[in-house]
Design a protein around this motif. Structure first.
Motif: not given
Length: 125
Positions: A32-38, A40-61
């Motif tokens: 139910x929580x969906x979002x994006x990571x990014x 690049x080669x040689x870089x750490x993975x980063x959580x960019x943004x996400x949304x909890x579709x059950x209540x609309x809560x969001x997260x942004x880096x």
């Protein structure tokens, strides 16, 4: 079984905009929580943004706050990431992900359960 498919990536110049789309097939409460990571080669993975579709809560880096906006179309079970005022440092491969917890996006040592194949975003100066 939940499957995620990204679209909408590409190349833009600095200051341009792109919209990423993550289409979902199948449904699971654990996705139910969906979002994006990014990453690049040689870089750490980063959580960019996400949304909890059950209540609309969001997260942004912090690096994308005020420039990116995440939204969810309930009828299509699709998540969008509007990316504005893009910068060269936004160049990465972007991955759609889904999980039961929004907190996963703030925890680099764990990862969401469901993943898409990724799509490239390139911002040129």
């Amino acid at each position: 079984q939940v499957q995620l498919e990204e679209s909408g990536g590409g190349s833009v110049q600095t200051g341009g905009s792109l919209r990423l789309t993550c289409a979902t097939s199948g449904y699971a409460y654990t996705a139910r929580c969906m979002g994006w990571y990014r990453q690049a080669p040689g870089k750490e993975r980063e959580g960019v943004a996400a949304i909890d579709t059950s209540d609309g809560s969001t997260y942004y880096a912090d690096p994308v706050k005020g420039r990116f906006a995440i939204s969810h179309d309930y009828a299509k079970n699709t998540v969008y990431l509007e990316m504005n005022n893009l910068k060269p440092e936004d160049t990465d491969r972007y991955y759609c992900a889904a999980d039961a917890s929004l907190k996963k996006w703030t925890m680099p040592w764990v990862e969401p359960y469901y993943w898409g194949q990724g799509i490239q975003v390139t911002v040129s100066s």
